[in-house]
Write an enzyme that holds these catalytic residues in place. Structure first.
Site, PDB file in Angstrom:
ATOM      1  N   GLN A 627       0.818  -1.200   0.000  1.00  0.00           N
ATOM      2  CA  GLN A 627       0.000   0.000   0.000  1.00  0.00           C
ATOM      3  C   GLN A 627       0.858   1.260   0.000  1.00  0.00           C
ATOM      4  O   GLN A 627       0.594   2.198  -0.743  1.00  0.00           O
ATOM      5  CB  GLN A 627      -0.895   0.002   1.255  1.00  0.00           C
ATOM      6  N   GLY A 691      -5.403   3.058   9.579  1.00  0.00           N
ATOM      7  CA  GLY A 691      -5.305   2.941   8.127  1.00  0.00           C
ATOM      8  C   GLY A 691      -3.914   3.297   7.643  1.00  0.00           C
ATOM      9  O   GLY A 691      -3.170   4.014   8.305  1.00  0.00           O
ATOM     10  N   GLU A 694      -3.945   5.383   2.483  1.00  0.00           N
ATOM     11  CA  GLU A 694      -3.904   6.756   1.989  1.00  0.00           C
ATOM     12  C   GLU A 694      -2.695   7.500   2.534  1.00  0.00           C
ATOM     13  O   GLU A 694      -2.156   8.388   1.866  1.00  0.00           O
ATOM     14  CB  GLU A 694      -5.204   7.468   2.359  1.00  0.00           C
TER      15      GLU A 694
END
Lengths: 733, 277
Positions: A627, A691, A694
């Site tokens: 990611q 998270g 992002e």
């Protein structure tokens, strides 16, 4: 399961499988073509016809007439539905701006105005080209953000946040800068275009095999658009070839496939051609950001103003570049304001890290400029302005280790050996520069459910409408369930993306991993309780689940013996209590970049990248790494090449394909290093994770831009920093 | 729609003479994307099976490159150093898949100002062989490409081969392309150079620039200025005067001024690369 207080010590604090580098479960399927994407769902419905979309050739106005006679007579054509066949369909949700189909009103270029259904793709495409459309285009529609900004910039607006007396503090500051930065519109450029197979049954139920990040939203949006009972809609999206926000909401592929299938009386599949993706769907709005920073003599920020302007269709929300500036750095006074320039470009909507991705491109360059004004090391300047409390809300961060990101990153990167005088370090034809930027992105969480089914053979099937958009959901949910049930991960099967499954958080806003794993944990807790009952206990307290067994005192029972004649099904969801909102739950990073800039042509080559991330417990270092390095690649694109070029006369995105919209290629990307700080955030969720998807993008472009400045002495304040923006200012050699 | 796959040049030419609009296609890497959403009108003549258009052959000291030869074939073929520039261009034409399908002749007929193949072939002094039912004519490449997407190809003609003349002994070559990303990029500018030395001096050079004018252009003044220079001492030789034949425009990839400045640097780099590898 209610998550109403900070997590205490729990099973995830002694993990056997969570936190391990388990390979991505969908990886082999995707690399060998066995993970069917929406357009490849050949087996789900028999007799699939092919739909092809027609987009409006004007950006604003009305459609006077559509002549479909030649198209209807073309070979293989089975049905044509035009926008004039019906009133405007309802806008699918509050998060959509433009309507997707119906009526004579055109809101943007390539708005869908017809679908042609034929037996083959080629027939459908050829017939679509035969439709003749008469338009009445509105004169004077606005398409130029910079021109709009010039007109509106001096008109006062009510600030969103006003803390203290910014103007006075800024005027009296010992040091100050006042700068304006521009980011251009960007496209998500995910590999898989929007695609849908639609089929209606005789009872008026519709099934949509599509590519979507948010299954429940999609289901409701279809019902609203078609003005039908939500229970008659099923949405299925087990594999998604990239989303980045472009697939948060249903788009016209869903509507056209469903309309086409209804008209043809047969299932229809439709994939958007790439140019249609660029102009029909959504983009990240361009921004103009005026940033003012004032500091005292020691570099403490006494005044910070961030005013963001972005483009949107009337009624939309554009790109808010100011959010991070409210919370990220200590600032005695704050002025935060946004302006929306209403224009008739395609719909501006969420793209990976909406807000911060653009906002940090401005703020982190401004921080670099301020540090230079102060004569301070930019790492030190950020450290001086670190804070444990959001200056805008006064709320404490639940866990913030930004200073560690900076200091550990600086040491690892060799920051002390950086080039300190811009434009002064040469290696042959290359000017060498170093840049740093901070990153901030909230880490929200939302209600998420799952169902776990213990099988007679001791295996477990997990079902949730969570999606895996390449992020690793399949893998981390399997890890969570294996951990919670004390099982081998190979004995856990994960099924995702079907609206027949319990409603999950879905994938967006980097809330998916935190929420959906907690939801799976909630279901496992319910299953553990049920297993306890089956072996004669009231609850699972005091039982231990390990190695495929449940142990009560001295008695060990294999899970395979618990449900010999069928299965045990348990379902639950996690609900995050309001206590979470009493804190700022957010993620942080520091990015360090070394670039070489060719002294003669201004070519920028990124030579080294390091990201240090503070994102709570890392559930899987492999998927989290993927990611972040993917985000860093996207950040290089944002800094150096990604720009949607707008035809400001016609309102058309011109470079509407992947040949002309230039995302980085492998040869542009050096070895990337990513460090995850080993942190835990018990306020975030039961797994203490946050998270990361992002976060990996946030701040990267600023670090690249600052490195380019450091290499050349040329401060390009309009992204992307293409070669020609540097040339005039390159040092004499 | 008709789709013809002739196996001889004669069959191809007679198919082209048939009434009804027929388009010539080889790799299709330009033809099909250019259609966009429009359907193909008329039929296609696929030239990839035409025997006379296949293969690369040494001939009379020079080379004949068949009109159906792909970029990949250029890369795979053992050729002298004067072809290094063309090979470098072959590596930069789109992706590997494009290189396997696309042909040199197609690149010329498509006549994009940013065609990667044209500068390298201009620097090799290539000629095109144009076949028709009336016979075969040859044109210098510089006369074949006449404008943006315009060529001297007449109705009924097929670009059946390229001819590379005998190159001066010891000729070496290079090709460089500049884009905003490192690969898979549409050129901002590109330069190809062929040069050769005698007695420790540059004895001759051919330099061609693409994407900086409607048609790729040679730079005769620069070529003349190079003659007689010592290769070891070659520094920044390209001056604005040398670039007079160019008329760069500004577009989404770069401004006109940037192109002009970048061409000068790229010429110097291409010369150094040809000389020193």
């Amino acid at each position: 399961m209610d998550f109403n207080t900070a997590a205490e010590t729990n099973i995830f604090d002694r993990p056997k499988i969570l936190g391990k580098a388990v390979p991505r479960r969908d990886g082999p399927l995707k690399t060998t073509g066995r993970a069917p994407y929406a357009y490849e769902r050949h087996d789900v419905a028999e007799g699939q016809l092919v739909g092809y979309p027609l987009g409006s050739a004007i950006a604003k106005g009305r459609i006077l007439s559509m002549d479909t006679e030649a198209a209807r007579a073309a070979p293989g054509v089975r049905a044509i539905v035009t926008t004039l066949d019906m009133e405007a369909m309802p806008v699918p949700s509050e998060m959509h701006t433009a309507h997707l189909f119906g009526g004579d009103k055109v809101e943007h270029y390539h708005q869908a105005i017809a679908v042609v259904v034929a037996e083959t793709f080629e027939q459908a495409r050829a017939a679509t080209a035969l439709i003749k459309v008469e338009y009445d285009a509105d004169e004077g529609a606005e398409f130029d953000l910079l021109a709009a900004y010039e007109k509106m910039k001096d008109t006062p607006v009510d600030p969103e946040v006003s803390k203290g007396d910014f103007e006075t503090a800024f005027a009296n500051a010992a040091h100050r800068i006042d700068r304006t930065y521009v980011t251009t519109p960007q496209n998500h450029a995910q590999m898989e275009p929007q695609a849908t197979v639609a089929a209606w049954d005789e009872n008026g139920n519709v099934t949509l095999w599509t590519s979507n990040q948010m299954i429940q939203w999609a289901k409701k949006a279809v019902a609203k658009t078609f003005e039908m009972d939500v229970e008659k809609v099923r949405v299925d999206s087990p594999y998604v070839g990239g989303g980045f926000g472009n697939k948060l909401f249903i788009r016209s592929d869903v509507v056209l496939a469903a309309l086409g299938a209804k008209a043809a009386g047969q299932p229809v599949k439709l994939a958007m051609p790439r140019p249609f993706v660029m102009n029909n769907t959504t983009h990240r709005a361009g921004t103009v950001q005026r940033i003012r920073i004032g500091t005292d003599a020691q570099g403490k920020i006494v005044a910070l103003a961030h005013e963001g302007t972005s483009n949107t269709l009337p009624g939309g929300s554009g790109e808010d570049a100011t959010n991070q500036s409210q919370h990220f750095y200590a600032a005695d006074t704050l002025l935060i304001a946004t302006r929306l320039a209403e224009m008739h470009l395609p719909e501006a909507n969420a793209m990976r890290a909406p807000g911060e991705a653009s906002g940090l491109m401005g703020l982190e360059m401004a921080m670099d400029e301020m540090a230079e004004e102060l004569g301070m090391d930019p790492v030190q300047f950020r450290l001086v302005n670190d804070t444990d409390t959001s200056p805008a809300t006064g709320k404490k961060f639940s866990d913030r280790n930004f200073a560690r990101c900076l200091t550990e990153g600086a040491e690892r990167f060799g920051w002390e050996n950086r080039n300190t005088t811009p434009g002064s370090r040469r290696e042959g034809d290359w000017l060498i520069g170093h840049g740093v930027a901070g990153a901030f992105r909230p880490s929200p969480a939302t209600t998420s459910g799952a169902r776990v089914r213990l099988q007679a053979d001791g295996r477990i099937i997990v079902e949730t409408d969570m999606t895996d958009i390449g992020t690793g959901s399949y893998t981390i949910i399997a890890q969570t369930v294996a951990e919670a049930m004390g099982m081998d991960i190979e004995d856990v099967e994960v099924r995702l993306g079907d609206s027949a499954f319990p409603v999950s958080s879905g994938s967006g806003g980097q809330f998916g991993a935190v929420s959906s794993t907690a939801g799976a944990y909630a279901a496992c807790t319910a299953l553990r309780r049920e297993v306890a009952r089956r072996i004669g206990h009231n609850d699972a307290d005091g039982l231990s689940f390990a190695r495929g067994n449940v142990t009560a005192g001295a008695k060990e029972t294999p899970l395979v013996d618990i449900a010999p004649e069928g299965e045990i099904v348990a379902e639950d969801k996690v609900k995050f209590g309001s206590f979470r909102k009493d804190r700022m739950v957010a993620t942080f990073a520091a990015h360090f970049v070394e670039v070489g800039v060719n002294a003669w042509t201004g070519e920028v080559r990124v030579r080294r990248m390091l990201g240090v991330c503070d994102a709570g417990r890392i559930m899987n270092p492999t998927t989290a790494l993927s990611q972040v390095i993917g985000g860093m690649v996207m950040g290089v694109g944002a800094a150096l090449s990604e720009e949607i070029a707008v035809d400001t006369a016609k309102g058309v995105f011109i470079n509407h394909d992947l040949a002309n919209y230039e995302v980085p290629v492998h040869a542009d990307i050096p070895e990337q290093e990513v460090v995850f700080l080993d942190t835990l955030d018990p306020v975030s969720g039961p797994l203490k994770s946050k998270g990361v998807g992002e976060l990996g993008l946030c701040g990267v472009a600023g670090a690249v831009a600052n490195a380019v400045y450091n290499a050349t002495g040329v401060r390009a304040r309009e992204y992307p920093i293409t070669l020609d923006k540097l040339l005039d200012g390159l040092p004499e050699v | 729609m008709s789709y013809l796959a002739p196996e001889t040049l004669e069959q191809a030419l007679s198919a082209l003479a048939d009434p009804g609009p027929m388009r010539l296609v080889a790799g299709g890497t330009d033809v099909f994307p250019a259609l966009g959403d429009r359907p193909l009108r008329g039929g296609l003549i696929d030239l990839t099976r035409v025997a006379e258009m296949k293969g690369i052959a040494a001939r009379d000291g020079g080379w004949r490159i068949g009109g159906a030869v792909t970029w990949r074939e250029i890369l795979k073929t053992d050729l002298p150093p004067c072809f290094d520039g063309l090979k470098a261009a072959a590596r930069e034409v789109g992706s590997v898949q494009i290189q396997a399908a696309g042909t040199l002749a197609g690149n010329l007929c498509n006549a994009s100002p940013a065609a990667d193949g044209i500068p390298a072939l201009l620097a090799l002094d290539a000629e095109v062989e144009l076949a028709s039912r009336d016979g075969t004519r040859r044109l210098p490449l510089a006369d074949f490409v006449t404008g943006v997407r315009q060529t001297a190809l007449r109705p009924g003609e097929i670009l059946s081969a390229l001819h590379i003349p005998v190159q001066p002994e010891g000729a070496r070559s290079s090709f460089l392309k500049l884009g905003s990303r490192r690969y898979l990029v549409i050129s901002i500018v590109m330069v190809s150079a062929v040069l050769w030395c005698r007695d420790g001096r540059i004895a001759g050079a051919r330099i061609a620039v693409g994407a900086a004018s409607p048609v790729a252009r040679r730079l005769p003044a620069l070529e003349a200025a190079l003659t007689g220079l010592a290769p070891e001492a070659l520094g920044a030789v390209t001056t604005p005067d040398h670039l007079a034949p160019l008329q760069p425009i500004g577009d989404v990839r770069g401004s006109a001024d940037y192109r002009r400045a970048a061409v000068a640097e790229l010429c110097d780099r291409a010369l150094r690369k040809a000389l020193h590898g």
